[in-house]
Scaffold this active site. Structure first.
Site, PDB file in Angstrom:
ATOM      1  N   ARG A   1       0.866  -1.176   0.000  1.00 60.26           N
ATOM      2  CA  ARG A   1       0.000   0.000   0.000  1.00 60.26           C
ATOM      3  C   ARG A   1       0.902   1.225   0.000  1.00 60.26           C
ATOM      4  NH1 ARG A   1      -2.128  -3.518   4.018  1.00 60.26           N
ATOM      5  NH2 ARG A   1      -4.211  -4.328   3.501  1.00 60.26           N
TER       6      ARG A   1
ATOM      7  N   LYS B   1      -1.835  -2.414   8.168  1.00 60.20           N
ATOM      8  CA  LYS B   1      -3.043  -1.956   8.859  1.00 60.20           C
ATOM      9  C   LYS B   1      -3.203  -2.677  10.192  1.00 60.20           C
ATOM     10  CE  LYS B   1      -6.090  -0.506   5.083  1.00 60.20           C
ATOM     11  NZ  LYS B   1      -7.391  -0.779   4.409  1.00 60.20           N
TER      12      LYS B   1
ATOM     13  N   HIS C   1      -2.413   2.087  -5.849  1.00 64.46           N
ATOM     14  CA  HIS C   1      -3.220   0.889  -5.628  1.00 64.46           C
ATOM     15  C   HIS C   1      -3.370   0.068  -6.902  1.00 64.46           C
ATOM     16  CE1 HIS C   1      -5.000  -0.572  -1.968  1.00 64.46           C
ATOM     17  NE2 HIS C   1      -5.989  -1.111  -2.653  1.00 64.46           N
TER      18      HIS C   1
ATOM     19  N   ARG D   1      -0.624  -2.229  -6.942  1.00 60.00           N
ATOM     20  CA  ARG D   1      -0.905  -3.313  -5.991  1.00 60.00           C
ATOM     21  C   ARG D   1      -1.821  -4.353  -6.655  1.00 60.00           C
ATOM     22  NH1 ARG D   1      -1.193  -4.502  -0.367  1.00 60.00           N
ATOM     23  NH2 ARG D   1      -3.286  -5.013   0.398  1.00 60.00           N
TER      24      ARG D   1
ATOM     25  N   HIS E   1      -3.950  -9.033   3.583  1.00 57.34           N
ATOM     26  CA  HIS E   1      -5.401  -9.094   3.717  1.00 57.34           C
ATOM     27  C   HIS E   1      -5.774  -9.973   4.903  1.00 57.34           C
ATOM     28  CE1 HIS E   1      -6.289  -8.063  -0.787  1.00 57.34           C
ATOM     29  NE2 HIS E   1      -6.108  -6.988  -0.041  1.00 57.34           N
TER      30      HIS E   1
ATOM     31  N   TYR F   1      -9.204 -10.948  -7.165  1.00 57.55           N
ATOM     32  CA  TYR F   1      -8.162 -11.032  -8.187  1.00 57.55           C
ATOM     33  C   TYR F   1      -8.264 -12.316  -8.994  1.00 57.55           C
ATOM     34  CZ  TYR F   1      -6.210  -7.116  -5.654  1.00 57.55           C
ATOM     35  OH  TYR F   1      -6.041  -5.896  -5.054  1.00 57.55           O
TER      36      TYR F   1
END
Length: 306
Positions: free
Chosen positions: A150, A174, A248, A251, A274, A283
């Site tokens: 990110r 995150k 992004h 990414r 994730h 994806y």
């Protein structure tokens, strides 16, 4: 008595410090909450902590729908408020999360945009590999494409986070969750060149402080997320292609190319950071589209006209 702005300010600090959300994400949260607060004020329905109208959540949803917002935008705004009231409930500021059980229209899922391998090569080809900033920009592009970070994670990287011996980078993601992401040989070479030929020159331009961050701006200070976007836009402008770029999108490209190359979903999930596998599964839809396109183009039966 705590006023609304103090509540919002405390929530902002919570998102930045405890949840480790990027400034860009936090800005969107705060905008959604302030929009709701303005709605309450204009309709004379009370405050964030004391609403006079029953079923205010449904009423606000109807209001947003009437403004012709997209389903995706409405879902985001309600999600922001749900998270805000979850925080208030946790801090004993409210007795219930009024947005908890509100159902919103499901947004139409759009496939992530990504670059094809030839398009990625065009991006690398236009970078000046002999200039201080060009060497830095190549390292940034290699890192975003080669490791799928990110943009906030990229900007927060420190020099010590690069483990050249094990060919890994330690990423602070995150929710204060750390993860190791592999570095390919090309990315490692680009970082080596940047640390040897570019970063020292950039660091000398900052006479007030010495930064431990990996990537520096043209003045020797810490590179920001906005700065990364400017760099990427400058790269695009030098190509002959007329497409948009974002961190992004790189990414997305990282994940799509890995799956197209045969990587398993769990490994890609781990590298992307994730929490839920469902976040990564989108994806696979991109890869299926790739397979379908290749089939329709190359299989004799698919090319045969009825």
């Amino acid at each position: 008595m705590v006023n609304n702005q103090e509540l919002i300010s405390d929530f902002e600090n919570y998102l930045l410090v405890e949840r480790n959300y990027s400034p860009y994400t936090v800005t969107n949260y705060l905008k959604d909450i302030n929009d709701y607060q303005d709605f309450l004020s204009s309709e004379q329905l009370g405050t964030l902590l004391s609403v006079r109208k029953p079923n205010i959540a449904r009423y606000y949803l109807a209001y947003l729908t009437g403004l012709k917002y997209s389903k995706k935008t409405i879902a985001r705004k309600i999600s922001s408020l749900r998270t805000f009231y979850k925080y208030l409930l946790k801090m004993d500021k409210v007795e219930t999360n009024i947005f908890l059980d509100l159902e919103v229209p499901k947004a139409n899922k759009t496939l992530p945009k990504f670059f094809y391998p030839k398009e990625m090569e065009q991006l690398f080809e236009v970078i000046d590999n002999n200039s201080v900033l060009g060497i830095r920009d190549r390292a940034i592009l290699e890192m975003l494409y080669g490791s799928g970070l990110r943009v906030s994670e990229l900007c927060n990287l420190k020099v010590k986070d690069i483990d050249f011996g094990n060919e890994l980078v330690l990423v602070f993601g995150k929710g204060h969750k750390n993860r190791y992401v592999p570095l390919n040989k090309v990315t490692i070479k680009a970082i080596h060149n940047y640390l040897a030929l570019s970063r020292p020159t950039l660091a000398l331009k900052n006479e007030t402080e010495v930064s431990d961050k990996l990537f520096l701006n043209h003045r020797g200070g810490d590179l920001t997320t906005r700065g990364v976007r400017v760099i990427l836009n400058n790269i695009i402008e030098k190509t002959s292609e007329n497409f948009k770029i974002s961190p992004h999108m790189l990414r997305h490209t990282f994940a799509t190319h890995l799956l197209d190359g045969g990587a398993d979903l769990r490994s890609v999930q781990e590298m992307l950071g994730h929490v839920h596998l469902s976040s990564t599964q989108i994806y696979t839809h991109v890869s299926r589209e790739q397979l379908k396109a290749a089939y329709m183009e190359h299989h004799p039966r698919a090319r045969k006209k009825e």
